[in-house]
Design a protein around this motif. Sequence first.
Motif, PDB file in Angstrom:
ATOM      1  N   THR A   1       2.857  -5.484   7.587  1.00  0.00           N
ATOM      2  CA  THR A   1       3.503  -4.172   7.463  1.00  0.00           C
ATOM      3  C   THR A   1       3.017  -3.423   6.230  1.00  0.00           C
ATOM      4  O   THR A   1       3.660  -2.475   5.781  1.00  0.00           O
ATOM      5  CB  THR A   1       5.038  -4.325   7.405  1.00  0.00           C
ATOM      6  N   GLU A   2       1.880  -3.837   5.723  1.00  0.00           N
ATOM      7  CA  GLU A   2       1.246  -3.137   4.589  1.00  0.00           C
ATOM      8  C   GLU A   2       0.022  -2.404   5.117  1.00  0.00           C
ATOM      9  O   GLU A   2      -0.847  -3.007   5.750  1.00  0.00           O
ATOM     10  CB  GLU A   2       0.856  -4.144   3.500  1.00  0.00           C
ATOM     11  N   LEU A   3      -0.013  -1.095   4.877  1.00  0.00           N
ATOM     12  CA  LEU A   3      -1.085  -0.270   5.418  1.00  0.00           C
ATOM     13  C   LEU A   3      -1.967   0.281   4.315  1.00  0.00           C
ATOM     14  O   LEU A   3      -1.475   0.831   3.319  1.00  0.00           O
ATOM     15  CB  LEU A   3      -0.508   0.897   6.229  1.00  0.00           C
ATOM     16  N   MET A   4      -3.291   0.149   4.502  1.00  0.00           N
ATOM     17  CA  MET A   4      -4.267   0.757   3.612  1.00  0.00           C
ATOM     18  C   MET A   4      -4.625   2.126   4.174  1.00  0.00           C
ATOM     19  O   MET A   4      -4.980   2.238   5.348  1.00  0.00           O
ATOM     20  CB  MET A   4      -5.530  -0.105   3.523  1.00  0.00           C
ATOM     21  N   MET A   5      -4.536   3.166   3.342  1.00  0.00           N
ATOM     22  CA  MET A   5      -4.775   4.534   3.796  1.00  0.00           C
ATOM     23  C   MET A   5      -5.751   5.249   2.876  1.00  0.00           C
ATOM     24  O   MET A   5      -5.806   4.982   1.677  1.00  0.00           O
ATOM     25  CB  MET A   5      -3.460   5.324   3.826  1.00  0.00           C
TER      26      MET A   5
END
Length: 396
Positions: free
Chosen positions: A136-140
């Motif tokens: 649930t960790e997103l790189m953007m």
Amino acid sequence: MMPDDSYDIIVVGAGPAGSTAAMYAAQRGISVLLVDKKKDIGTPLQCGGFLPHYETLHELVPNAELPSTLEEIPSGCIHATTSYQRFIAPDGYSKGFHVNADAIDRRRFDKHLARQAAKAGAHLLVGTNVTEVRGTELMMDGAFGEFVIKGKIIIGADGPNSIVAKANNMLRGADPMGTGTAFEYEISGADADREAVEMYFGKEYVPGGYAWIISQGEDTANIGVGIREAMFSQGMCARDYLDKFMHEHPLASKRLEGASILSVVAGLVPVGGAPKITATSDTVIAGDAAGHLIATNGGGISTAMVGGKLAGETAADHLEGRCSLIEYDKLWREQMGMEIKTAVYARRLMDKLMLSDKLMSAAIRVISPEHMKAIQCGQLPDPVKKSLLKLNIGLD
């Protein structure tokens, strides 16, 4: 905007499914981030807009709880209103049925839905790509910089090639006929029927699919082809087929002669049905990412919004300790799973018939207007099934 480091829910994709999910979740007082790679919501356009009226949508998905945003479409989002859907067989024979629907301006409609999400309290982050999903960790990365943002729940509404679905192994089975291409022109100078949506069939112009002409009012129209790459003739592409339809089709070309192309629209259409898994303990997918589309007509706006509503509500319920997030998979299948599954089966029967103009013309003659409408709604009445199976005999 500069996003926070964490949110209760992160929704990836601000199309109809994503914006609807964000709106329903945010209405519950939950922190929501709605992120989209487009710098301008709704642009570039990837799909046209044909949306039946609210009462007709109840026929399309009778068990579904429709989002409130489908009940009344702002007039500024509507190009034109139609009352008839016409099928044109390869031999020129036509038949249709009455259906009230709007040709909507998807650019304005998508923005409208994103605004409703923002009004409900969701934070919007546009022009930003999700480059990697780690749980649930997103790189953007995008117009506002690089971010690593943590969510308690992720909702993937990021289209047929969903990065969220891929990261969670929520993929459809291999099916070369399961993904179509919608290639469209917005044109002016067209002699389109303002009261009807027209669908054209014929293997020389749209093998394994159909072409359409939808009036957008006055002399403007949306024309396009929905087609599968597996059916292309060697050296042909979707644009080639649309150009051939526009300039060479014996009926359509006369209506489109001298028209000017104002814009080009293209996108993928997942007509192979839903993946087996659409929810985990912390992630769900909705809209095109989840195959929320009626394969017999390629329409997915309303079904995407139903899926988005359920995704947002179930995520909020889960955070409040009322249910497991996996409950989402059961809920959307109860509300529209049968229509989606039946439409895929009907599409596969029609795929074989479309290889023969003679048989496709015969099918359109045999099927009654009432049953045509049922097929478009993801239903397959027994008389139609028997007729299609009979026509299919020997095609293998």
